[in-house]
Design an enzyme around this catalytic site. Structure first.
Site, PDB file in Angstrom:
ATOM      1  N   GLY A 141       0.803  -1.216   0.000  1.00 46.67           N
ATOM      2  CA  GLY A 141       0.000   0.000   0.000  1.00 46.67           C
ATOM      3  C   GLY A 141       0.831   1.260   0.000  1.00 46.67           C
ATOM      4  CD  GLN A 190       2.365  -3.634  11.152  1.00 44.78           C
ATOM      5  OE1 GLN A 190       2.653  -3.642  12.339  1.00 44.78           O
ATOM      6  NE2 GLN A 190       3.104  -3.013  10.240  1.00 44.78           N
ATOM      7  CG  HIS A 228       5.163   2.990  12.572  1.00 42.77           C
ATOM      8  ND1 HIS A 228       5.770   4.025  13.245  1.00 42.77           N
ATOM      9  CD2 HIS A 228       3.822   3.202  12.691  1.00 42.77           C
ATOM     10  CE1 HIS A 228       4.821   4.841  13.720  1.00 42.77           C
ATOM     11  NE2 HIS A 228       3.642   4.349  13.412  1.00 42.77           N
TER      12      HIS A 228
END
Length: 355
Positions: free
Chosen positions: A39, A103, A124
């Protein structure tokens, strides 16, 4: 690793000189890097690794727009493009690049395929740092680390194709194999980082969430909107208000800051502009400092992460998001901006020459 002076503070960094691409290729030669998610960050990181000679595959749901995009980008179904579970099984390094909310949803499936010696890679620190909210707790026998490019996946890819690179942070949460350091640095180089600076998962996500809500996105839009509103209320036209609020900053001044710092930009403006900027910048600092302190506290206490999880996990999230983006897009300021951008010389159609 090199030590460089950042404003009087020494920090550890990794540059391409000391860790060239050839070294990264050597470290990763026996790895299969499975990029899960295509994405925001996925395309840039996957394509840059592919172009850098890394054995990279993509895991994505069939019959989706992102599957079709991966095919269009050159990934071949059954060879370098697979359903998510098959990619997870094949990968020795799992690049977990889905959204934070996604996630959480996919974690039970991912965890099942994290066998001993594999590596779990993030871009991240969100899932690990806020694991009481996300439930993401990796097995002890896998490496866990991150490479966080300081920009969007689109920018990462564009700069790579220009022979440039975004700076990235890297962090190691868990070193089960003794190879986590060389693996994460090699991946940082492979995805196209300009240089890598050291951090940890908590600091990465705290600074990232603060920056996104602050000067990088939230605060800058708020400041734009406030100044534009004042100028319009005082009788200035939309084009004048937009040019003095946004266009001059993005097209003329910020490139000078990027080139050589804020003082360089000031030095290349009129003395009247210099005087005004030097007189007023501390007033803006003092006015916004309490807001930034509130923001950081909201991040550190988990309020921002919970807000993100709650909002982004809703079934109608994308519809609500589009409504909020539409409000921005259709505001007078950004509609004026659309017209202003169309008038840039590079966006003008060449005039037809008549005989």
């Amino acid at each position: 690793m090199a030590k460089l002076n950042f404003g009087g503070v020494e920090e550890n960094v990794v540059t391409r000189d000391e860790f060239p691409l050839a070294k990264a290729q050597q470290v990763l030669k026996n790895e299969t890097v499975a990029v899960i998610g295509y994405g925001v960050q996925g395309p840039g990181q996957a394509l840059n690794q592919k172009d850098n000679g890394i054995n990279v595959i993509v895991g994505q749901r069939k019959n989706s727009k992102t599957w079709d995009k991966a095919v269009k980008d050159g990934f071949v179904p059954g060879e370098t493009l697979f359903e998510i579970e098959e990619a997870l099984q094949r990968g020795t390094i799992i690049c977990y690049l889905l959204s934070d909310a996604a996630q959480i949803q996919l974690w039970p499936t991912v965890k099942k395929h994290l066998t001993a010696g594999k590596a779990l890679y993030f871009s991240h620190g969100f899932g690990i740092t806020f694991n009481e909210q996300t439930g993401i707790v990796p097995p002890k026998d896998v490496d866990v680390f991150l490479v966080a490019p300081k920009g969007s996946g689109t920018s990462l890819r564009r700069m790579f194709l220009q022979g440039r690179g975004l700076n990235s942070s890297y962090a190691i949460f868990q070193d089960a194999t003794g190879k986590a350091k060389e693996r994460v640095v090699a991946l940082g180089i492979a995805v196209g980082s300009g240089y890598l600076f050291e951090t940890d998962f908590k600091k990465e996500v705290y600074s990232d969430l603060t920056g996104e809500r602050g000067t990088l996105m939230g605060a800058i839009q708020g400041i734009f909107a406030a100044q534009y509103q004042v100028l319009r209320s005082k009788g200035h036209t939309p084009s004048e208000a937009f040019n003095e609020t946004v266009e001059e900053l993005t097209q003329s001044l910020m490139p000078l800051v990027a080139e050589n710092g804020m003082d360089w930009m000031y030095a290349n403006c009129s003395t009247t502009a210099q005087r005004g900027a030097l007189d007023w910048w501390k007033k803006f600092r003092d006015a916004t400092l309490p807001v930034f302190n509130d923001l950081y506290e909201s991040v550190a206490t988990g309020k921002e992460s919970q807000r993100s999880i709650d909002s982004n996990s809703q079934a109608d999230y994308r519809e609500k998001l589009e409504a909020e983006l539409k409000e921005l897009r259709e505001s007078e300021m950004w509609q004026a901006g659309k017209t202003v951008r169309s008038l840039r010389p590079e966006n003008q159609k060449p005039a037809e020459v008549t005989a």
